[in-house]
Design an enzyme around this catalytic site. Sequence first.
Site, PDB file in Angstrom:
ATOM      1  N   ASP A   1      -7.912  -5.570   0.053  1.00 33.10           N
ATOM      2  CA  ASP A   1      -8.387  -6.401  -1.053  1.00 33.10           C
ATOM      3  C   ASP A   1      -7.965  -7.858  -0.921  1.00 33.10           C
ATOM      4  O   ASP A   1      -8.387  -8.701  -1.704  1.00 33.10           O
ATOM      5  CB  ASP A   1      -7.871  -5.845  -2.386  1.00 33.10           C
ATOM      6  CG  ASP A   1      -8.541  -4.534  -2.720  1.00 33.10           C
ATOM      7  OD1 ASP A   1      -9.736  -4.419  -2.457  1.00 33.10           O
ATOM      8  OD2 ASP A   1      -7.865  -3.628  -3.224  1.00 33.10           O
TER       9      ASP A   1
ATOM     10  N   HIS B   1       0.849  -1.189   0.000  1.00 32.73           N
ATOM     11  CA  HIS B   1       0.000   0.000   0.000  1.00 32.73           C
ATOM     12  C   HIS B   1       0.878   1.230   0.000  1.00 32.73           C
ATOM     13  O   HIS B   1       1.938   1.225   0.630  1.00 32.73           O
ATOM     14  CB  HIS B   1      -0.915   0.018   1.237  1.00 32.73           C
ATOM     15  CG  HIS B   1      -2.059   0.945   1.082  1.00 32.73           C
ATOM     16  ND1 HIS B   1      -1.968   2.282   1.368  1.00 32.73           N
ATOM     17  CD2 HIS B   1      -3.312   0.731   0.626  1.00 32.73           C
ATOM     18  CE1 HIS B   1      -3.131   2.851   1.104  1.00 32.73           C
ATOM     19  NE2 HIS B   1      -3.961   1.937   0.649  1.00 32.73           N
TER      20      HIS B   1
HETATM   21  N1  CMC Z   1       4.311  -7.505  -4.778  1.00 30.37           N
HETATM   22  C1  CMC Z   1       5.666  -7.448  -4.954  1.00 30.37           C
HETATM   23  N2  CMC Z   1       6.399  -6.332  -4.811  1.00 30.37           N
HETATM   24  C2  CMC Z   1       5.746  -5.203  -4.493  1.00 30.37           C
HETATM   25  C3  CMC Z   1       4.341  -5.177  -4.306  1.00 30.37           C
HETATM   26  C4  CMC Z   1       3.632  -6.380  -4.456  1.00 30.37           C
HETATM   27  N3  CMC Z   1       2.298  -6.409  -4.292  1.00 30.37           N
HETATM   28  N4  CMC Z   1       3.958  -3.918  -4.004  1.00 30.37           N
HETATM   29  C5  CMC Z   1       5.070  -3.172  -3.997  1.00 30.37           C
HETATM   30  N5  CMC Z   1       6.148  -3.946  -4.301  1.00 30.37           N
HETATM   31  C6  CMC Z   1       7.562  -3.507  -4.333  1.00 30.37           C
HETATM   32  C7  CMC Z   1       7.834  -2.719  -5.601  1.00 30.37           C
HETATM   33  O1  CMC Z   1       8.308  -3.558  -6.642  1.00 30.37           O
HETATM   34  C8  CMC Z   1       8.874  -1.724  -5.130  1.00 30.37           C
HETATM   35  O2  CMC Z   1      10.106  -2.392  -5.093  1.00 30.37           O
HETATM   36  P1  CMC Z   1      11.475  -1.549  -5.402  1.00 30.37           P
HETATM   37  O3  CMC Z   1      11.574  -0.516  -4.341  1.00 30.37           O
HETATM   38  O4  CMC Z   1      12.545  -2.598  -5.324  1.00 30.37           O
HETATM   39  O5  CMC Z   1      11.301  -0.974  -6.771  1.00 30.37           O
HETATM   40  C9  CMC Z   1       8.473  -1.428  -3.687  1.00 30.37           C
HETATM   41  O6  CMC Z   1       7.745  -2.583  -3.254  1.00 30.37           O
HETATM   42  C10 CMC Z   1       7.585  -0.186  -3.537  1.00 30.37           C
HETATM   43  O7  CMC Z   1       6.508  -0.321  -4.428  1.00 30.37           O
HETATM   44  P2  CMC Z   1       5.868   0.872  -5.265  1.00 30.37           P
HETATM   45  O8  CMC Z   1       5.181   0.346  -6.473  1.00 30.37           O
HETATM   46  O9  CMC Z   1       6.896   1.947  -5.472  1.00 30.37           O
HETATM   47  O10 CMC Z   1       4.811   1.396  -4.203  1.00 30.37           O
HETATM   48  P3  CMC Z   1       3.535   2.267  -4.499  1.00 30.37           P
HETATM   49  O11 CMC Z   1       3.234   2.964  -3.241  1.00 30.37           O
HETATM   50  O12 CMC Z   1       3.728   3.111  -5.717  1.00 30.37           O
HETATM   51  O13 CMC Z   1       2.406   1.182  -4.859  1.00 30.37           O
HETATM   52  C11 CMC Z   1       0.602  -0.347  -4.671  1.00 30.37           C
HETATM   53  C12 CMC Z   1       1.413   0.768  -3.982  1.00 30.37           C
HETATM   54  C13 CMC Z   1      -0.622  -0.670  -3.824  1.00 30.37           C
HETATM   55  C14 CMC Z   1       0.116   0.145  -6.053  1.00 30.37           C
HETATM   56  C15 CMC Z   1       1.501  -1.606  -4.823  1.00 30.37           C
HETATM   57  O14 CMC Z   1       1.901  -2.081  -3.544  1.00 30.37           O
HETATM   58  C16 CMC Z   1       0.819  -2.729  -5.612  1.00 30.37           C
HETATM   59  O15 CMC Z   1       0.868  -2.713  -6.842  1.00 30.37           O
HETATM   60  N6  CMC Z   1       0.146  -3.702  -4.911  1.00 30.37           N
HETATM   61  C17 CMC Z   1      -0.624  -4.731  -5.569  1.00 30.37           C
HETATM   62  C18 CMC Z   1      -1.984  -4.191  -5.988  1.00 30.37           C
HETATM   63  C19 CMC Z   1      -2.931  -4.012  -4.808  1.00 30.37           C
HETATM   64  O16 CMC Z   1      -3.086  -4.892  -3.972  1.00 30.37           O
HETATM   65  N7  CMC Z   1      -3.613  -2.849  -4.770  1.00 30.37           N
HETATM   66  C20 CMC Z   1      -4.622  -2.542  -3.754  1.00 30.37           C
HETATM   67  C21 CMC Z   1      -4.208  -1.420  -2.858  1.00 30.37           C
HETATM   68  S1  CMC Z   1      -5.308  -1.255  -1.418  1.00 30.37           S
HETATM   69  C22 CMC Z   1      -6.888  -0.884  -2.036  1.00 30.37           C
HETATM   70  C23 CMC Z   1      -6.958   0.273  -2.964  1.00 30.37           C
HETATM   71  O17 CMC Z   1      -6.195   1.229  -2.873  1.00 30.37           O
HETATM   72  O18 CMC Z   1      -7.831   0.265  -3.821  1.00 30.37           O
END
Ligand code: CMC
Length: 433
Positions: free
Chosen positions: A368, A310
């Site tokens: 989720d 998140h």
């Molecule tokens: N699985 C594997 N690695 C992950 C994941 C994951 N689910 N989420 C983040 N990472 C890693 C990412 O690769 C990055 O690694 P590095 O620093 O080495 O590049 C690091 O963690 C930080 O991730 P980010 O993408 O920069 O973080 P963000 O804040 O931009 O993204 C997120 C947040 C929710 C989009 C992301 O965690 C994700 O894609 N999760 C899976 C989708 C999901 O479950 N979404 C629902 C969110 S809660 C309900 C809602 O908001 O609707």
Amino acid sequence: MDMANPPKTATLSIDGESYDLPIMSPTDGPDVVDIRKLYAQAGVFTYDPGFTSTAACESAITFIDGDKGVLLHRGYPIDQLAAQSHYLEVCYLLLYGELPSPAELEDFENRVTMHTMIHEQMHNFFRGFRRDAHPMATMVGVIGAMSAFYHDSTDINDAWQREVASIRLIAKMPTIAAMAYKYSIGQPFVYPRNDLDYAANFLHMCFSVPAQDYKVDPILSRAMDRIFTLHADHEQNASTSTVRLASSSGANPFACIAAGIACLWGPAHGGANQACLEMLREIGTVDRIPEFIARAKDKNDPFRLMGFGHRVYKNHDPRATVMKESADEVLELLGVDNNPTLQVAKELEKQALADPYFAEKKLFPNVDFYSGIILEAMGFPTSMFTPIFALSRTVGWISQWKEQLSDPALKIGRPRQLYTGEVARDYVEVSKR
Ligand code: CMC
């Protein structure tokens, strides 16, 4: 001036020139550096794609402390609201700022209940969609089309019309989501029943058919209500910011909420509940979990563990904790507590949390991760998971929309950019290229 607490400022130095930037203090959370005059004074923009360090507005509705795993609506913790309140009361709280008195609650519930039907002509609008349309596609279209059906509540400068539009959206969203579902499976639309509560009525509209009686199980309607409550609002997330940006131009409320629904659909946001359940099914058995964890960690593989991570929570998501308890209860009630998807989910959570990659990046299960398991057990297809999120979040979008419209400092949202394209050059005629 308060001499004990003089105003704080930050000083920015660029090419030997200093600029004092006021610091604004919230009631809770980090201070905010006010850069509104920065461009006018220093001729520079700030750069923050993804808004990781930018407060885009002032708001008194929802507070999140991502490091501590805290979520408050108007100051009330989400776990207390999920356990002791119910969705329509939380709607009132979000919209008007305080918990209602018994009379206020009764009046609010009546007003919502009296708006659950939709204009009959809208049925034809549904029929224009292909049967295999994703219900989110139908919802984006139908909610946007409400501006063509409810002309008497599109004037954003009229407080009464804003109120009517708010009630209409909260009241009609379950009807529209249920109709999108019924249409996709080829069953007749089911009219709302005003003797049922909000969640029970939604289950009735989704699962009853004219050919036989359908009785809503009170434990399932309570679980449904809790899912609505857990999704009701979540500060300035992507879809809420989309609603605010759309509304900043003066667009009508139905158009703004349709924009929010479109944004919510993506798998990084509300679409994650569908994507998560599909992932759990694809994993299938617990022995395949290490393979998927390895893929999630592999930088050359775009795969991510859906339902994990998140932007704001760097500790447990408090909504996920309640959702997990609810999943256990519902599955036990339905006699499916040995459901293979649930087994995979529980084991995946355990293995991921024990893995240093997820610990270092502070990736925890989010809301989720467990919601899809409950919804599936209730009989919803995966395509309905995100529409259910959308109907629950409507009150959050509307509360934030109303708050923004009453803000005297409202300006059209207009970000700037770091331009990296060509500098000015002369046009060359096609024959000379
Ligand atoms: N699985 C594997 N690695 C992950 C994941 C994951 N689910 N989420 C983040 N990472 C890693 C990412 O690769 C990055 O690694 P590095 O620093 O080495 O590049 C690091 O963690 C930080 O991730 P980010 O993408 O920069 O973080 P963000 O804040 O931009 O993204 C997120 C947040 C929710 C989009 C992301 O965690 C994700 O894609 N999760 C899976 C989708 C999901 O479950 N979404 C629902 C969110 S809660 C309900 C809602 O908001 O609707």
